[in-house]
Design an enzyme around this catalytic site. Sequence first.
Site, PDB file in Angstrom:
ATOM      1  CD  GLU A  17      -7.340   2.314   6.442  1.00  0.00           C
ATOM      2  OE1 GLU A  17      -8.267   2.008   5.484  1.00  0.00           O
ATOM      3  OE2 GLU A  17      -6.294   1.988   6.688  1.00  0.00           O
ATOM      4  NE  ARG A  57      -4.432   0.089   1.805  1.00  0.00           N
ATOM      5  CZ  ARG A  57      -5.322   0.362   0.969  1.00  0.00           C
ATOM      6  NH1 ARG A  57      -5.565   1.562   0.503  1.00  0.00           N
ATOM      7  NH2 ARG A  57      -6.328  -0.385   0.952  1.00  0.00           N
TER       8      ARG A  57
HETATM    9  N1  MTE Z   1     -12.277   4.923  14.555  1.00  0.00           N
HETATM   10  C1  MTE Z   1     -12.616   4.339  15.766  1.00  0.00           C
HETATM   11  N2  MTE Z   1     -13.326   5.193  16.789  1.00  0.00           N
HETATM   12  N3  MTE Z   1     -11.790   3.526  16.251  1.00  0.00           N
HETATM   13  C2  MTE Z   1     -11.132   2.564  15.555  1.00  0.00           C
HETATM   14  O1  MTE Z   1     -10.440   1.771  15.939  1.00  0.00           O
HETATM   15  N4  MTE Z   1     -10.108   2.494  13.403  1.00  0.00           N
HETATM   16  C3  MTE Z   1      -9.856   2.920  11.964  1.00  0.00           C
HETATM   17  C4  MTE Z   1     -11.138   3.677  11.454  1.00  0.00           C
HETATM   18  N5  MTE Z   1     -11.680   4.541  12.446  1.00  0.00           N
HETATM   19  C5  MTE Z   1     -10.848   3.103  13.822  1.00  0.00           C
HETATM   20  C6  MTE Z   1     -11.803   3.932  13.554  1.00  0.00           C
HETATM   21  C7  MTE Z   1      -9.345   2.222  11.077  1.00  0.00           C
HETATM   22  S1  MTE Z   1      -7.510   1.630  11.227  1.00  0.00           S
HETATM   23  C8  MTE Z   1     -10.020   1.579  10.002  1.00  0.00           C
HETATM   24  S2  MTE Z   1      -9.313   0.510   8.887  1.00  0.00           S
HETATM   25  C9  MTE Z   1     -11.303   1.890   9.904  1.00  0.00           C
HETATM   26  O2  MTE Z   1     -12.045   2.802  10.995  1.00  0.00           O
HETATM   27  C10 MTE Z   1     -12.050   0.557   9.848  1.00  0.00           C
HETATM   28  O3  MTE Z   1     -13.671   0.905  10.010  1.00  0.00           O
HETATM   29  P1  MTE Z   1     -14.357   1.100   8.613  1.00  0.00           P
HETATM   30  O4  MTE Z   1     -13.954   0.021   7.442  1.00  0.00           O
HETATM   31  O5  MTE Z   1     -15.714   0.839   8.904  1.00  0.00           O
HETATM   32  O6  MTE Z   1     -14.099   2.214   8.214  1.00  0.00           O
HETATM   33  N1  HPA Z   2      -5.743  -2.485   3.960  1.00  0.00           N
HETATM   34  C1  HPA Z   2      -6.145  -2.688   5.313  1.00  0.00           C
HETATM   35  N2  HPA Z   2      -5.844  -4.091   5.826  1.00  0.00           N
HETATM   36  C2  HPA Z   2      -5.566  -4.883   5.054  1.00  0.00           C
HETATM   37  C3  HPA Z   2      -5.068  -4.777   3.579  1.00  0.00           C
HETATM   38  C4  HPA Z   2      -5.567  -3.277   3.120  1.00  0.00           C
HETATM   39  O1  HPA Z   2      -5.288  -3.111   1.963  1.00  0.00           O
HETATM   40  N3  HPA Z   2      -4.959  -6.025   3.341  1.00  0.00           N
HETATM   41  C5  HPA Z   2      -4.918  -6.812   4.195  1.00  0.00           C
HETATM   42  N4  HPA Z   2      -5.433  -6.279   5.306  1.00  0.00           N
HETATM   43 MO1  MOS Z   3      -7.114  -0.326   9.276  1.00  0.00          MO
HETATM   44  S1  MOS Z   3      -5.238  -0.028   9.564  1.00  0.00           S
HETATM   45  O1  MOS Z   3      -7.094  -0.820   7.933  1.00  0.00           O
HETATM   46  O2  MOS Z   3      -7.613  -1.780  10.517  1.00  0.00           O
END
Ligand code: MTE
Ligand code: HPA
Ligand code: MOS
Length: 765
Positions: free
Chosen positions: A706, A304
Site C-alpha cells: 500500500e 487508520r
Molecule cells: N497489487 C496487485 N497487483 N493487486 C492487488 O489487488 N492490492 C493492494 C496491494 N497491491 C493489490 C496489489 C492492497 S490494497 C494490499 S493491502 C496489498 O497489496 C495486499 O497484499 P500484501 O499484504 O501481500 O502486500
Molecule cells: N488495514 C487493512 N485492512 C484492514 C485493517 C487495516 O488496518 N483492519 C481491518 N482490515
Molecule cells: Mo488492502 S486496502 O489492506 O486490501
Amino acid sequence: MKNIDSDKHLRGESLYLDDLPTLQGSLHAMVFASPTAHGLLQKLELEEARKSCGVWGILTARDIPGENQIGNIIPDEPLFAEKEIHYRGQPIALILAESREAARQARQKIKVEIEEFPAVTTAEEAFEKGMFITEPRTFTMGDVDRAFAKCAHVFEGKTFTNGQEHLYLETQAAYAIPAEGDQIKIISSTQGPSQVQKAAAQVLGLPMHKIEVEVIRLGGGFGGKEDQATPWAVMAALGAQLSRRPVKLVLSRSDDLLMTGKRHPYSARFKIGLDENLKILAYEARFLQNAGAAADLSPAVAERTLFHATNSYFVKNARLSVYSCRTHLPPNTAFRGFGGPQGMFVMEAAIALAAQKLKIEARHIQQANLLQEGDRFPYGQRAEQALARKSWETAYLHYKADDLCRKAEDFNKKHEYIKKGVAFMPICFGISFTNTPMNQARALVHVYRDGSVGISTGAVEMGQGVNTKMLQVAASCFSIQPERIKIETTNTTRVANTSPSAASATSDLNGKALLKACEQIKKRLLKTAAKELKTNPQKISLQNECVLIDKKDSGLRWEELVQTALLQRVSLSETAHYATPKIRFDKKREKGRPFSYHVYGTAIITAKVDGLRGTYQIESVQIAHDFGKSMNTAIDLGQVEGGLVQGLGWMCMEELAYDKNGRLLSNALSTYKIPDLFSVPERIEVVPLEDEGHEAAILKSKAVGEPPLMYGIGAYFAILNAMRAFQSDLEPFFNAPMTPEKVLTGLLKKQVKNKPLHVEKRQIG
Ligand code: MTE
Ligand code: HPA
Ligand code: MOS
C-alpha cells in the site's frame, strides 16, 4: 527470482474463478438490485420472472434459513433488503437460471414498487443530520489550544477527496458447489476466505466446518474484495443450498460498478499553526468520512485516517477527529491505503496552504518537520528506525532536487502558457492491522516422499506476488530449487481462521508462520541426517539440495534425506502459528504501539500544466523508497509503480460521480477515466534506501503493497504549484481529483474577476 505467475499470466493460462470448467447442472445467478437509493419496499412482483424461460427460482430474504446478516464489524447489513432500502444497487433478490442470458431476461421482468425518500449522498449532509455509523474517534497529543495561541502563523482550510473505484480486472465472483449432506464448497474471489466462511455459515444456518472456502487467485482486489467479496459468495452458497446444484455468480462490470462500495470520499477541515522557523506547533483536523449505507470496514478505515493524519511529520500538539457518516451510497470499503491517504492529503493541503500564504515553497515546511528517531506519533508510538529524513535526503541528493527546482523555474520564466510545478511527497505508513487480534497467521507444510513440497498459508494471491514470496521463504529455508515447491490454493480446511490478505501485511504474517513451519521440519531433517551420517546435528547444514557436514558435501542429497526420514518415521508435515509481537492498542486511551514498524519514502513529482487548456502531464516521479532488504526487487518495484499510478489516478483523473438521488453517473469506463499508457508519468525512477531491513518484516523485506499509493498525492500539489507559477497569488483549493476542468476553472477564477474582457464576451454570447 521472477514472479512464478508471470509466464502463465502472459500466456493467459493462469486460472481465475470464471475459467474453471462449469460443472454439469450448474445454475447461473444474477442479482436484482434496488433502483432507488432510499425508501420502503412496498411491492415485489416476481411471478412473471419466475415463469421466464430457464429460471430455476428467485430467492429473497424470506428464503434464508439462517440470519439475513453479513455485517462484519457491525451487524448492520442484510444480505437482501427486506423492507428498508438504503442504497441504489442494494440486492433485493437473486435469480437462479440455466444460463446467464436466461437470468438476465428474467431480471427484466421483475417489478418493484418503492416508496421513495430523499437520499443523503454527502458526508457533510449526513453530519448535519446526525447520521453516523459509530461514535466519533479523537486522537490528541499535547495541548493544542495553548500551542495555537503561541503560533506565529495559523491557517485554516477545508478539503475534499473523492472516492475511487477499485476496478479490479476480475469482477466479483463466486462458485458454490453442494457437497455431501448439507455441506457446501465455495470457490470465491475474495481477499478474506475465512470471512466468507463465517458469513455463509451465519446466513445458511450451518456450523463453519460445513463450509469450505477455496481461493485460487484474484484478478486484483485492492481492498475491494477484503469485505465485499462476501455477499456474492454467500448468495451463491445460498443458491447451492436451496437448489442442491452448483451456482455460479459473476458480476458483470456494470453490476459491479453499481453494487459495490469504493474508496471513502472524505470532507475535512484543518487548522495548522507554525512558529517563525516553520515548525508545526499545532495541528487540528476533523474528518467526515462518507461511509455509505452500512458499516462494512468503515470504522477501521476511519481509525487508520487518524493514525496517518500527520503523515511523516512530528507534530507536538495535535487533535484529530473522525466521524463515520452514514449516507445512501453503497457501503464504502477498504481501498489500498485504507483511509491513510485521505488523512495524509489533508496534512499536505495544510502545508501547501501555509506555504502559499507565507510565499515560500512547501518543501521548506515539509523538511523542517520530518519525523526523527524517537519522536512520538499522536497515538503514542515512537518512531523507531525512522527513515523520514533519510528518505528525504536520499531523494533530494540522488535526484539533484535543487537543480530540478531551478530548471522548473527557468522553464517557467521562458514559457508563458505552459508552466511546471514540482512537489515533494514524503510518506510514512504503519504496518500491521490496526485491530491487533487480526495480526496472526498460520501455515501448513508437507514435504512429500519424492522431495517435493506443498505449502498452504492464509495468503491470497491477488497480483501482489505473495505466492512467489512464500515460495522464496520455503526455498531459502530448505535450500532447494523453487521447482520443487508448489504453493497450494488458499483454503479454509487447510488453514483456518485467517485474517484477510490486507494491510500490506500478508507476506509478513504468513511468511513468518511459514518460516516457522519449515524450520521445524528442517530441524527434524538435520537430526535425521546427523544420525545417518553419524555426526551431531550442529555440524549439519543444507545447501543447494545437498547435506553438508562442517560446510563440506556429505554426498547425501535432499531427496535421499527426505526418503530416509520417512523410513525412520519422522514427520514430514508441520503447521505453525505466528502472532506479531510487541503490538498493542488501547482504544479507550487511543494510545499504544499499534504498528510493528513503519515504511517510509519520498517522491519528487514534476508536472507540466497547459494554462490555456487546463491539461497537464506528470513528467516524472522520482522516488526514494524504503524496501528494507527487498527479497524480490522485481515484484517490489512493480508494487511501487502500480501503487503510484493508482494514487495518481485517484488524485488526478478518477472522478467518481453520484447525482443527488444516489445514482452512479460515472458508471462506465467512458465516464470514469483511469490512468492509461498515455497518462502515466513519462519517467518513473525508484531508488532503494540503503537499509538493514526490519526484524519484524519477512526476511527483513518490508511490506510494500500500500505505501507507494500515497506518492500519488504529490501529483495534486505539483499541479497546484504549476498553477501558482501562472498566478503567484492563486487561492489554493483542495478538491481532489485535480481534473483538467478544475485546473482551468481554478486559473480562470482570477482572470474573470480582473479582466472585463470576459464579462463583455459573456454579454455578447
Ligand atoms: N497489487 C496487485 N497487483 N493487486 C492487488 O489487488 N492490492 C493492494 C496491494 N497491491 C493489490 C496489489 C492492497 S490494497 C494490499 S493491502 C496489498 O497489496 C495486499 O497484499 P500484501 O499484504 O501481500 O502486500
Ligand atoms: N488495514 C487493512 N485492512 C484492514 C485493517 C487495516 O488496518 N483492519 C481491518 N482490515
Ligand atoms: Mo488492502 S486496502 O489492506 O486490501
